[in-house]
Design a protein around this motif. Structure first.
Motif: not given
Length: 387
Positions: A216, A273, A304
């Motif tokens: 993050t 993002n 992820d």
């Protein structure tokens, strides 16, 4: 990064063995003999007797500075804003900049806003190198280093700048046939506002790990007039990174009988993002046969699985080493490259020829207006910084 399965040309290996008697170059010339005896090892950047600033520290293997190793100078920088001026030499060591509080997992002020300068203003003269791989056993017997642990240099602090330095990892597959973890990182960068000007990054697999500190956390990075070489996924990670006027060189391999030999980029951009890697006004060349390299493959790490790798390559010369028919491929069929965020714009050269349009997604002119260093890096403008 995963390995599909090279031996460096002797000249490259020889340079990094300079400390044991070899003398040729790792895509570079050996450190000139004049460097060892020059009367001003720190060039125009002062000396311990005439510091540029109170927080300028000098590194020299010959004992003419404050420290003889880069790590010792970094360790002494317990506050922000230090500058290291590094005299010519091959510094065979691992270096870690940026302190993490073991109790909280948070980074501290130490080593933030730090600048490293190669004193000769020629990256061939200042080389930081080591030879750990992901599969290398740790000396204490606690296991192997892993990809991150293999890094010769690890930058975890924000506001880092380097100029005229070579970062290298000279671990060779051919020397270690029993090791399957062949990732060998020259540098891993996790800090926000990390800038590299006229630097070189040398290795084979996973040379330049442009990442962030956490999923993050945003990490903006800028590479200007740099040289990067390798074979498998040799520019990879999660950072929002701009590569401007950079040269990427794919290496030949003698251990593989067929293509592909490797992949230049393997971004792992977080899904939230919108901006990953931007390559602009650069070039990609190759030592390998024509079309033996892919331009990129997406890395969706097991940590992820929501990642959506992002890469835009624009106004860049793609040499014949890139497979123009199918420049992208999958790392995992579960995450096809067509579902990721790959695009090109106004590239040239034989590796940029569009023969199968569906294999080469292109930006429109309108979309290209947002694919700029300013858009990627926001209010941070490292190209305006001088030394």
């Amino acid at each position: 990064m995963p390995s599909p399965h090279a031996q460096l040309p002797l000249s490259r290996r020889g340079f990094l063995l300079a400390g044991t008697g070899a003398a040729a170059a790792l895509a570079l010339a050996p450190v000139p003999a004049r460097a060892a005896s020059r009367p001003r090892p720190f060039g125009r950047f002062g000396s311990p007797a005439a510091r540029l600033t109170p927080k300028t520290r000098y590194v020299d293997q010959a004992g003419r500075g404050d420290f003889s190793t880069v790590q010792a100078a970094v360790t002494a920088a317990t506050t922000a804003g230090h500058t290291l001026v590094i005299a010519p030499g091959v510094y065979r060591e691992t270096v870690s900049a940026g302190v993490v509080d073991p109790a909280t997992g948070q980074r501290t002020e130490a080593a933030t806003e730090m600048t490293w300068i190669g004193a000769s203003e020629d990256p061939r003269d200042v080389v930081i190198v080591y030879d750990n791989a992901a599969g290398t056993q740790k000396p204490d017997g606690s296991g192997t280093y892993g990809t991150t642990g293999s890094a010769t240099t690890l930058i975890r602090a924000d506001g880092f700048t380097a100029r005229w330095i070579t970062f290298a990892n000279d671990w060779l597959r051919a020397d270690h046939p029993g090791i399957s973890g062949t990732q060998a990182v020259a540098i891993k960068v996790q800090g926000d506002r990390s800038a590299f000007h006229h630097c070189r990054f040398l290795g084979h697999q996973d040379t330049l790990y442009a990442d962030s500190f956490a999923l993050t956390v945003l990490a903006r990075q800028y590479f200007s007039h740099c040289y990067v070489e390798g074979d498998v996924d040799f520019v990879f990670g999660r950072a929002t990174a701009v590569y401007e006027h950079c040269h990427f060189r794919t290496l030949n391999r003698t251990d593989l009988a067929a293509s592909p030999y490797g992949f230049v980029f393997a971004p792992s951009t977080a899904g939230a993002n919108p901006l990953g890697y931007l390559v602009t006004k650069g070039r990609v060349s190759s030592e390998a046969p024509d079309a033996y390299y892919k331009l990129a493959r997406p890395w969706v790490p097991s940590s992820d699985t929501t990642a959506r790798p992002s890469l835009t390559v624009r106004d860049t010369v793609l040499g014949s080493g890139i497979d123009a028919v199918a420049p992208y491929t999958n790392m995992s069929d579960a995450f096809p490259w067509q579902s990721q965020r790959f695009a090109e714009y106004r590239n040239s050269g034989p590796g940029a020829e569009i023969t199968v349009p569906e294999n080469r997604p292109q930006l429109t002119d309108e979309q290209a207006e947002s694919a700029t260093r300013e858009a990627y890096l926001g209010g941070w403008q490292p190209w305006k910084e001088t030394c």
